[in-house]
Design an enzyme around this catalytic site. Structure first.
Site, PDB file in Angstrom:
ATOM      1  N   GLY A   1       7.351  -6.781   2.032  1.00 48.78           N
ATOM      2  CA  GLY A   1       6.978  -5.653   0.996  1.00 48.78           C
ATOM      3  C   GLY A   1       7.172  -4.306   1.933  1.00 48.78           C
ATOM      4  O   GLY A   1       6.379  -3.480   1.731  1.00 48.78           O
ATOM      5  N   GLY A   2       7.755  -4.383   3.034  1.00 41.43           N
ATOM      6  CA  GLY A   2       7.872  -3.568   3.743  1.00 41.43           C
ATOM      7  C   GLY A   2       8.304  -2.028   3.659  1.00 41.43           C
ATOM      8  O   GLY A   2       8.237  -1.004   4.270  1.00 41.43           O
TER       9      GLY A   2
ATOM     10  N   GLY B   1       7.319  -0.572   0.866  1.00 42.02           N
ATOM     11  CA  GLY B   1       6.542   0.030  -0.161  1.00 42.02           C
ATOM     12  C   GLY B   1       5.854   1.120   0.420  1.00 42.02           C
ATOM     13  O   GLY B   1       5.706   1.387   1.593  1.00 42.02           O
ATOM     14  N   TYR B   2       4.844   1.636  -0.436  1.00 37.80           N
ATOM     15  CA  TYR B   2       3.964   2.646   0.064  1.00 37.80           C
ATOM     16  C   TYR B   2       3.191   2.335   1.254  1.00 37.80           C
ATOM     17  O   TYR B   2       3.084   3.231   2.107  1.00 37.80           O
ATOM     18  CB  TYR B   2       3.146   3.105  -1.475  1.00 37.80           C
ATOM     19  CG  TYR B   2       2.172   4.147  -1.190  1.00 37.80           C
ATOM     20  CD1 TYR B   2       2.706   5.634  -0.761  1.00 37.80           C
ATOM     21  CD2 TYR B   2       0.594   4.032  -0.843  1.00 37.80           C
ATOM     22  CE1 TYR B   2       1.985   6.637  -0.526  1.00 37.80           C
ATOM     23  CE2 TYR B   2       0.012   5.151  -1.026  1.00 37.80           C
ATOM     24  CZ  TYR B   2       0.539   6.394  -0.465  1.00 37.80           C
ATOM     25  OH  TYR B   2      -0.278   7.414  -0.267  1.00 37.80           O
ATOM     26  N   LEU B   3       2.520   1.324   1.167  1.00 35.69           N
ATOM     27  CA  LEU B   3       1.607   0.743   2.111  1.00 35.69           C
ATOM     28  C   LEU B   3       2.668   0.432   3.498  1.00 35.69           C
ATOM     29  O   LEU B   3       2.381   0.336   4.711  1.00 35.69           O
ATOM     30  CB  LEU B   3       0.634  -0.021   1.902  1.00 35.69           C
ATOM     31  CG  LEU B   3      -0.371  -0.530   3.041  1.00 35.69           C
ATOM     32  CD1 LEU B   3      -1.219   0.868   3.591  1.00 35.69           C
ATOM     33  CD2 LEU B   3      -1.494  -1.395   2.648  1.00 35.69           C
TER      34      LEU B   3
ATOM     35  N   ARG C   1      15.056  -8.418   1.178  1.00 32.88           N
ATOM     36  CA  ARG C   1      15.372  -8.966  -0.038  1.00 32.88           C
ATOM     37  C   ARG C   1      16.674  -8.597  -0.495  1.00 32.88           C
ATOM     38  O   ARG C   1      16.780  -7.461  -1.135  1.00 32.88           O
ATOM     39  CB  ARG C   1      14.213  -8.727  -1.152  1.00 32.88           C
ATOM     40  CG  ARG C   1      12.954  -9.154  -0.634  1.00 32.88           C
ATOM     41  CD  ARG C   1      11.782  -8.935  -1.887  1.00 32.88           C
ATOM     42  NE  ARG C   1      11.760  -7.597  -2.198  1.00 32.88           N
ATOM     43  CZ  ARG C   1      12.075  -7.465  -3.592  1.00 32.88           C
ATOM     44  NH1 ARG C   1      12.574  -8.132  -4.298  1.00 32.88           N
ATOM     45  NH2 ARG C   1      12.045  -5.982  -3.821  1.00 32.88           N
TER      46      ARG C   1
ATOM     47  N   LYS D   1      -5.671 -11.354  -6.855  1.00 32.92           N
ATOM     48  CA  LYS D   1      -6.043 -11.619  -5.681  1.00 32.92           C
ATOM     49  C   LYS D   1      -6.744 -12.672  -5.290  1.00 32.92           C
ATOM     50  O   LYS D   1      -6.423 -13.281  -3.933  1.00 32.92           O
ATOM     51  CB  LYS D   1      -6.486 -10.107  -5.066  1.00 32.92           C
ATOM     52  CG  LYS D   1      -5.381  -9.151  -4.984  1.00 32.92           C
ATOM     53  CD  LYS D   1      -5.987  -7.701  -4.582  1.00 32.92           C
ATOM     54  CE  LYS D   1      -5.006  -6.664  -4.744  1.00 32.92           C
ATOM     55  NZ  LYS D   1      -5.253  -5.193  -4.062  1.00 32.92           N
TER      56      LYS D   1
ATOM     57  N   ARG E   1      -5.930 -15.728  -2.558  1.00 29.31           N
ATOM     58  CA  ARG E   1      -6.937 -16.385  -1.701  1.00 29.31           C
ATOM     59  C   ARG E   1      -7.301 -17.790  -1.831  1.00 29.31           C
ATOM     60  O   ARG E   1      -7.143 -18.530  -0.861  1.00 29.31           O
ATOM     61  CB  ARG E   1      -8.447 -15.697  -1.790  1.00 29.31           C
ATOM     62  CG  ARG E   1      -8.410 -14.130  -1.248  1.00 29.31           C
ATOM     63  CD  ARG E   1      -9.770 -13.767  -1.354  1.00 29.31           C
ATOM     64  NE  ARG E   1      -9.997 -12.141  -0.783  1.00 29.31           N
ATOM     65  CZ  ARG E   1     -11.051 -11.556  -0.619  1.00 29.31           C
ATOM     66  NH1 ARG E   1     -12.117 -12.475  -0.278  1.00 29.31           N
ATOM     67  NH2 ARG E   1     -10.942 -10.459   0.013  1.00 29.31           N
TER      68      ARG E   1
ATOM     69  N   HIS F   1     -10.371   0.714 -12.533  1.00 27.78           N
ATOM     70  CA  HIS F   1     -10.714   0.513 -11.063  1.00 27.78           C
ATOM     71  C   HIS F   1     -11.479   1.742 -10.739  1.00 27.78           C
ATOM     72  O   HIS F   1     -12.542   2.025 -10.120  1.00 27.78           O
ATOM     73  CB  HIS F   1      -9.363   0.618 -10.408  1.00 27.78           C
ATOM     74  CG  HIS F   1      -8.643  -0.424 -10.720  1.00 27.78           C
ATOM     75  ND1 HIS F   1      -7.305  -0.992 -10.003  1.00 27.78           N
ATOM     76  CD2 HIS F   1      -9.030  -1.841 -11.173  1.00 27.78           C
ATOM     77  CE1 HIS F   1      -7.109  -1.860 -10.182  1.00 27.78           C
ATOM     78  NE2 HIS F   1      -7.907  -2.745 -11.017  1.00 27.78           N
TER      79      HIS F   1
HETATM   80  N1  NAP Z   1      -7.149   0.963  -2.440  1.00 31.15           N
HETATM   81  C1  NAP Z   1      -6.330   1.609  -3.034  1.00 31.15           C
HETATM   82  O1  NAP Z   1      -6.790   2.683  -3.472  1.00 31.15           O
HETATM   83  C2  NAP Z   1      -4.875   1.085  -3.320  1.00 31.15           C
HETATM   84  C3  NAP Z   1      -3.949   1.985  -3.711  1.00 31.15           C
HETATM   85  C4  NAP Z   1      -2.618   1.412  -4.009  1.00 31.15           C
HETATM   86  C5  NAP Z   1      -2.281   0.047  -3.455  1.00 31.15           C
HETATM   87  N2  NAP Z   1      -3.241  -0.738  -3.130  1.00 31.15           N
HETATM   88  C6  NAP Z   1      -3.091  -2.122  -2.800  1.00 31.15           C
HETATM   89  O2  NAP Z   1      -2.003  -2.135  -1.634  1.00 31.15           O
HETATM   90  C7  NAP Z   1      -1.047  -3.132  -1.861  1.00 31.15           C
HETATM   91  C8  NAP Z   1       0.339  -2.503  -1.717  1.00 31.15           C
HETATM   92  O3  NAP Z   1       0.452  -1.676  -2.786  1.00 31.15           O
HETATM   93  P1  NAP Z   1       1.595  -0.573  -2.677  1.00 31.15           P
HETATM   94  O4  NAP Z   1       1.329   0.634  -3.682  1.00 31.15           O
HETATM   95  O5  NAP Z   1       1.924  -0.196  -1.295  1.00 31.15           O
HETATM   96  O6  NAP Z   1       2.704  -1.558  -3.320  1.00 31.15           O
HETATM   97  P2  NAP Z   1       4.112  -0.816  -3.826  1.00 31.15           P
HETATM   98  O7  NAP Z   1       4.798   0.277  -3.045  1.00 31.15           O
HETATM   99  O8  NAP Z   1       4.441  -0.680  -5.361  1.00 31.15           O
HETATM  100  O9  NAP Z   1       5.289  -1.821  -3.416  1.00 31.15           O
HETATM  101  C9  NAP Z   1       5.394  -2.762  -2.408  1.00 31.15           C
HETATM  102  C10 NAP Z   1       6.457  -3.661  -2.544  1.00 31.15           C
HETATM  103  O10 NAP Z   1       6.449  -4.872  -3.223  1.00 31.15           O
HETATM  104  C11 NAP Z   1       7.625  -5.248  -3.461  1.00 31.15           C
HETATM  105  N3  NAP Z   1       7.857  -5.676  -4.785  1.00 31.15           N
HETATM  106  C12 NAP Z   1       7.555  -4.777  -5.789  1.00 31.15           C
HETATM  107  N4  NAP Z   1       8.384  -5.633  -6.866  1.00 31.15           N
HETATM  108  C13 NAP Z   1       8.899  -6.692  -6.615  1.00 31.15           C
HETATM  109  C14 NAP Z   1       9.419  -7.605  -7.238  1.00 31.15           C
HETATM  110  N5  NAP Z   1       9.849  -7.900  -8.592  1.00 31.15           N
HETATM  111  N6  NAP Z   1       9.670  -8.792  -6.536  1.00 31.15           N
HETATM  112  C15 NAP Z   1       9.562  -8.884  -5.045  1.00 31.15           C
HETATM  113  N7  NAP Z   1       8.956  -8.049  -4.439  1.00 31.15           N
HETATM  114  C16 NAP Z   1       8.457  -6.774  -5.189  1.00 31.15           C
HETATM  115  C17 NAP Z   1       8.530  -4.468  -2.859  1.00 31.15           C
HETATM  116  O11 NAP Z   1       9.016  -5.056  -1.550  1.00 31.15           O
HETATM  117  P3  NAP Z   1      10.511  -4.939  -0.669  1.00 31.15           P
HETATM  118  O12 NAP Z   1       9.818  -3.561   0.498  1.00 31.15           O
HETATM  119  O13 NAP Z   1      10.563  -5.948  -0.280  1.00 31.15           O
HETATM  120  O14 NAP Z   1      11.397  -4.193  -1.860  1.00 31.15           O
HETATM  121  C18 NAP Z   1       7.967  -3.333  -2.666  1.00 31.15           C
HETATM  122  O15 NAP Z   1       8.355  -2.469  -1.568  1.00 31.15           O
HETATM  123  C19 NAP Z   1      -1.358  -3.654  -3.234  1.00 31.15           C
HETATM  124  O16 NAP Z   1      -2.291  -4.924  -2.748  1.00 31.15           O
HETATM  125  C20 NAP Z   1      -2.334  -2.786  -3.910  1.00 31.15           C
HETATM  126  O17 NAP Z   1      -3.285  -3.361  -4.693  1.00 31.15           O
HETATM  127  C21 NAP Z   1      -4.440  -0.212  -2.761  1.00 31.15           C
END
Ligand code: NAP
Length: 312
Positions: free
Chosen positions: A10-11, A13-15, A35, A138, A142, A270
């Site tokens: 998931g590299g 992605g936003y995080l 991927r 989640k 776990r 949330h």
């Molecule tokens: N605490 C908070 O306020 C907060 C806010 C936002 C998120 N989070 C958590 O942080 C974590 C990461 O979230 P994010 O927002 O960074 O995620 P994101 O950017 O939406 O997505 C992360 C990665 O998920 C993979 N992905 C998406 N759809 C896919 C699919 N159909 N098949 C395979 N891989 C797929 C992609 O990986 P590739 O790079 O491989 O394409 C994408 O780059 C989550 O657990 C989320 O719940 C927390």
């Protein structure tokens, strides 16, 4: 001690992209899953290429190809997953069960950090529908990790600053208004805000640390434990102006969910738990859990004030 080799899933992605950067910065041999499923998504491809330029190694692998995941996992000591989990963007938390299967089969991984990075799901058994799906999924992951006896660290990162500070804690907004704000009740419930780059730096710190093995790590920067009202005050000071304030009660907030799309409702629930219930600050960190800012005082985290300067 030699630094672990790390695979980030998931590299792009936003995080995820911040985790790749932090992993390279902290001197780990860094692998990023590439991927083939992303096809001609030019921005993702370019980002992957930029990781390579910065010293990461790209490994081809797909969630639809078990053996490719096993092969990728066998290259490293630590796997960090940052798969999507925000419904308004994408929610693929259960996809990680395939990664757990691959880690189990590969048998070499010393630590797995699943995609968590938010409210501790173990403390959200009481969460309301439909928002609870995030925590439930989640917890399913776990359970699979623990049944497979995979060593783990769970990162509870509290509020991503970009979402919460950007909107002065108001859902549906990520740029702070210079005119007005709606407070949750009195706006006095405390939450915890963390710069996403800091989340990544703390996360990478944990991976070779025996103190975080099989533990939940909370990222709770002491200066960033603030109420919505305090966040607004910091913003007002930065822009030199008082905002017009109104308030919404918990009942009004919950009834506003009706008629909204499912993905929006998940997010709103949330916010309800964070901003009305105070689910991030209404407990003490237990003896079996640890806090990242205490473990790694050498990281100078970004304060809410400094984070918010970007919006002025
Ligand atoms: N605490 C908070 O306020 C907060 C806010 C936002 C998120 N989070 C958590 O942080 C974590 C990461 O979230 P994010 O927002 O960074 O995620 P994101 O950017 O939406 O997505 C992360 C990665 O998920 C993979 N992905 C998406 N759809 C896919 C699919 N159909 N098949 C395979 N891989 C797929 C992609 O990986 P590739 O790079 O491989 O394409 C994408 O780059 C989550 O657990 C989320 O719940 C927390």
């Amino acid at each position: 001690m030699e630094k672990s080799k790390v695979l980030i899933v998931g590299g792009t992605g936003y995080l995820g992209k911040r985790l790749v950067k932090a992993c390279l910065t902290q001197g780990h041999e860094t692998y990023v899953l590439q991927r083939p499923d992303i096809g001609v998504d030019i921005e993702r491809v370019q980002l992957l290429l930029s990781f390579k330029e910065q010293g990461a190694k790209l490994v081809k692998g797909s969630f639809n190809d078990h053996q490719s995941l096993v092969n990728a996992v066998k290259l490293v000591d630590v796997v960090i997953c940052a798969t999507s989990g925000v419904h308004i963007r994408s929610h693929q938390i259960l996809l990680q069960l395939k990664l757990v299967d691959a880690i189990k089969e590969a048998g070499n991984v010393k630590r797995f950090l699943p995609s968590e990075f938010g409210t501790d799901p173990a403390r959200m058994e009481h969460a309301l529908e439909p928002g609870r799906v995030t925590f439930d999924d989640k917890m399913v992951v776990r359970k699979a990790i623990q049944e497979a006896n995979i060593p783990f660290t769970y990162i509870s990162a509290n509020c991503f600053a970009g979402y919460f500070l950007g909107g002065l804690c108001q859902p549906g907004s990520i740029i702070p208004s210079k005119e007005s704000v709606v407070l949750f009740g009195d706006g006095d419930i405390k939450a915890i805000y963390v710069d996403e780059d800091d989340i990544a730096m703390y996360t990478i710190k944990t991976i070779d640390d025996p103190r975080t093995l099989n533990k939940t790590v909370y990222i709770t920067p002491p200066k960033n434990i603030l109420s919505q009202r305090e966040v607004v005050q910091i913003w007002e000071k930065l822009i030199g102006k008082e905002l017009e304030k109104s308030s919404i009660s918990a009942e009004q907030f919950l009834s506003s969910l009706e008629g909204q799309a499912y993905a929006e409702q998940v997010g709103l629930i949330h916010y309800y738990h964070v901003c009305f219930e105070g689910c991030l600050t209404n407990f003490e960190i237990g003896e079996e859990e640890v806090e990242a800012c205490e473990l790694y005082p050498e990281i100078k985290y970004t304060t809410v004030h400094d984070y918010m300067k970007r919006y002025v």
